[in-house]
Design a protein around this motif. Structure first.
Motif, PDB file in Angstrom:
ATOM      1  N   ASP A  85      44.000  42.759  45.374  1.00 31.86           N
ATOM      2  CA  ASP A  85      43.782  41.385  45.828  1.00 31.86           C
ATOM      3  C   ASP A  85      42.585  40.816  45.089  1.00 31.86           C
ATOM      4  N   ASP A  86      42.819  40.344  43.893  1.00 32.32           N
ATOM      5  CA  ASP A  86      41.748  39.813  43.055  1.00 32.32           C
ATOM      6  C   ASP A  86      42.005  38.338  42.813  1.00 32.32           C
ATOM      7  N   PHE A  87      40.965  37.529  42.994  1.00 33.20           N
ATOM      8  CA  PHE A  87      41.094  36.096  42.766  1.00 33.20           C
ATOM      9  C   PHE A  87      39.815  35.583  42.129  1.00 33.20           C
ATOM     10  N   ALA A  88      39.878  34.388  41.592  1.00 31.08           N
ATOM     11  CA  ALA A  88      38.789  33.870  40.756  1.00 31.08           C
ATOM     12  C   ALA A  88      37.454  33.822  41.477  1.00 31.08           C
ATOM     13  N   LEU A  89      37.421  33.429  42.748  1.00 35.77           N
ATOM     14  CA  LEU A  89      36.172  33.237  43.484  1.00 35.77           C
ATOM     15  C   LEU A  89      35.817  34.426  44.370  1.00 35.77           C
ATOM     16  N   LYS A  90      36.408  35.575  44.095  1.00 33.88           N
ATOM     17  CA  LYS A  90      36.155  36.748  44.933  1.00 33.88           C
ATOM     18  C   LYS A  90      34.675  37.112  44.930  1.00 33.88           C
ATOM     19  N   GLY A  91      34.102  37.252  46.130  1.00 35.87           N
ATOM     20  CA  GLY A  91      32.697  37.621  46.278  1.00 35.87           C
ATOM     21  C   GLY A  91      31.727  36.478  46.090  1.00 35.87           C
ATOM     22  N   CYS A 117      35.327  33.250  33.953  1.00 41.95           N
ATOM     23  CA  CYS A 117      34.588  31.996  33.860  1.00 41.95           C
ATOM     24  C   CYS A 117      33.667  31.821  35.066  1.00 41.95           C
ATOM     25  N   VAL A 118      34.148  32.153  36.253  1.00 45.15           N
ATOM     26  CA  VAL A 118      33.334  32.038  37.467  1.00 45.15           C
ATOM     27  C   VAL A 118      32.148  32.989  37.406  1.00 45.15           C
ATOM     28  N   ASP A 119      32.390  34.248  37.020  1.00 45.40           N
ATOM     29  CA  ASP A 119      31.309  35.237  36.954  1.00 45.40           C
ATOM     30  C   ASP A 119      30.245  34.832  35.940  1.00 45.40           C
ATOM     31  N   VAL A 141      29.644  29.631  45.951  1.00 44.23           N
ATOM     32  CA  VAL A 141      30.323  28.397  46.377  1.00 44.23           C
ATOM     33  C   VAL A 141      30.296  28.357  47.901  1.00 44.23           C
ATOM     34  N   TYR A 142      29.800  27.246  48.458  1.00 46.74           N
ATOM     35  CA  TYR A 142      29.726  27.074  49.911  1.00 46.74           C
ATOM     36  C   TYR A 142      30.673  25.960  50.336  1.00 46.74           C
TER      37      TYR A 142
END
Length: 575
Positions: free
Chosen positions: A367-373, A540-542, A548-549
């Protein structure tokens, strides 16, 4: 010659050239002085001797009456300094790294890690320890440092009591005696660990607690004896949880009742009292530290509230690691009647009926997604959950679900594709800011001008030094009176000091500017490599996003890990 070397190293820069002038008439004396000064100056600028001192709690030095003088920090320091004084090839600045009270079974020690950082920066050329056990007792780790890391970094390693000096190895690798010594140190650590564990178990069986955290509802006994006593403020909360459980409520209903009574949770109570909390406390506002089923479950499952001491739930997997494993309940050590009880045993066992049998969580694989964590609730600061609802992937605040109406968090769903699109647009603003900064960097050449300014200041400083030499020569030849010489010398020294301060300030500003430009170039390179064609990517996110709130379905705050760099760059290069 050694006396001459020590004498020269204590000379100030100004007195060095004055003594050289006085000895100018005697060339046989000038030559060794000049060579000695050059070697001393060169060594002092580049080479440092690191002496590493370590003392473990198990070594016994921290207890009065059982001080192990052979391993004491004072003894190690004295032995190493005495050794350095007797070696002709060891001279220069001595830097100490002291870990007092740290085990040698691993390398997670602050002073050791600081030494390794300085080593990577090239500041250290020699590392010295009293013996190999002071470096560490993990024979594999110590061997890696001696045989691979230190030689690769060009560092000379010396263990005095083991008569080990890496510079004197014949074949470039340590002998069998070093390997045996490391193995013995490792075995010693394992033996010590077993003895410590046995001593702890003896205390536990006698009802003496050794943990740092005290269960909610208890405090340390003021009379000592490693025992707990009831906390008159927190114990009623624990009692109330059991009362609600005995009334037939389940954990969710109990949490609802505790929130209705506005009673503090264990975390909120510890925060208000400045007590020791868990290793990873949630940084949430006080208004969002509410009771939920999980907190209630943990309280109902603690057998300690019956007056028993429960210890030994976990055990280290190995002496050379910090990893632990949970032991089965039949291996726990339980000492009955170790402290005052908050509930009776009958109440404890009756309350267990409030705990429903819950199906174990089936963790998602892959279950991996762009904004994980990196995606949190803007109200409680907790991580949002990610799952499929009504045929699409969504985010939601799981804490809101457990706390119910008492939480002010948003209770709806956030569509993942909508959140990703908004974050992608925010990242585009960073790319735009980088374009503006890069255009400004191309238009301004302030660094080149500053380099020219530094060169001009250094020429002025050199001219003053030449003038100082001529002034002294005039005084030595009797052309100038002593009072005139002293006055002019003072004036020149003040000018030189002011120039040196200006040079240092300019260099520091230049270094900061160089670092900023380098960071901007690195970010620009990342921006060119990390694209989100076809959707927002985790890479890109990392690279750019810190957190992100989400506050509601319309309000979002994106924090970037490069905000400070871009802000400073815009101030310098922006329009």
């Amino acid at each position: 010659m050694n006396l001459m070397k020590n004498w020269c190293m204590n000379l100030s820069r100004e007195s060095m050239w004055e003594w050289t002038i006085l000895w100018r008439s005697n060339l046989s004396a000038v030559t060794p002085i000049r060579k000695c000064l050059q070697s001393c100056r060169r060594f002092r600028m580049n080479d440092k001797i690191a002496i590493y001192l370590r003392l473990s709690l198990a070594d016994g030095d921290l207890k009065k009456g059982s001080k192990d003088e052979s391993n004491s920090i004072e003894n190690q320091r004295m032995l190493l300094h005495d050794y350095i004084g007797k070696q002709e090839d060891l001279f220069g600045e001595i830097v100490e790294y002291v870990d007092d009270g740290y085990t040698g079974t691993n390398f997670n020690r602050p002073a050791f890690q600081k030494m390794i950082v300085d080593l990577k920066q090239g500041d250290i050329k020699v590392i010295m320890v009293k013996d190999l056990s002071r470096l560490g007792r993990d024979y594999i780790g110590v061997g890696d440092y001696i045989e691979q890391i230190f030689p690769l970094m060009g560092v000379r390693f010396i263990a005095v009591n083991n008569s080990f000096d890496s510079m004197k190895l014949n074949n470039g690798t340590p002998g069998i005696e070093v390997a045996v010594s490391n193995l013995v140190n490792n075995m010693y650590s394992r033996d010590i660990a077993k003895k410590v564990r046995a001593a702890l178990e003896t205390n536990w069986k006698n009802g003496k607690a050794t943990c740092t955290n005290v269960p909610f509802g208890y405090v340390w006994n003021k009379k000592g004896g490693q025992r707990w006593e009831i906390d008159p403020e927190a114990a009623p909360c624990v009692k109330k949880v059991f009362e609600l459980a005995l009334s037939g409520r389940n954990t969710t209903q109990i949490a609802y009742g505790m929130n209705e009574l506005n009673l503090p949770t264990p975390g909120l109570y510890a925060k208000r009292k400045n007590l020791l909390m868990g290793s990873n406390p949630i940084i949430a506002p006080d208004s969002e530290m509410l009771w939920n089923a999980a907190i209630v479950w943990r309280i109902l499952r603690r057998y300690e509230y019956t007056g028993a001491l429960v210890m030994g739930r976990r055990k280290k997997i190995d002496v050379n690691t910090t990893s632990v494993r949970t032991l089965p309940e039949d291996r726990w050590i339980i000492a009955e009647n170790a402290h005052a009880a908050i509930v009776t045993k009958d109440e404890y066992y009756q309350a267990q009926k409030a705990i429903r049998n819950v199906t174990p969580i089936q963790y998602k694989v892959g279950d991996d997604f762009a904004l994980k964590g990196k995606i949190c609730c803007g109200n409680c600061n907790r991580q949002l959950r990610h799952e499929r609802q009504y045929g699409e992937m969504v985010f939601y605040c799981g804490y809101k679900r457990s706390a119910g109406k008492f939480s002010k968090c948003y209770g709806g769903y956030y569509r993942e594709y909508s959140v990703n699109a908004k974050v992608a647009r925010a990242i585009k603003t960073v790319f735009y800011a980088l374009d503006v900064v890069n255009q400004g960097m191309q238009e301004k050449q302030s660094i080149t001008v500053r380099c020219m300014d530094i060169e001009d200041l250094e020429k002025q400083a050199e001219a003053i030094r030449v003038e100082q030499i001529k002034l002294y020569e005039s005084y030595a030849d009797g052309v100038l009176r002593r009072d005139v010489y002293i006055e002019k010398k003072k004036t020149l020294s003040e000018k030189l000091a002011a120039l040196q301060d200006s040079i240092q300030t300019e260099k520091e500003e230049q270094e900061c500017a160089d670092e900023l430009d380098e960071e901007i170039r690195a970010l620009t390179k990342q921006a060119s490599e990390k694209t989100y064609i076809g959707g927002l990517t985790k890479e890109c996110v990392d690279a750019f996003v810190s957190m992100v709130y989400l506050y509601d379905d319309q309000t979002m705050k994106v924090e970037f890990n490069c905000e400070d760099v871009i802000r400073r760059a815009l101030e310098k290069y922006g329009a």
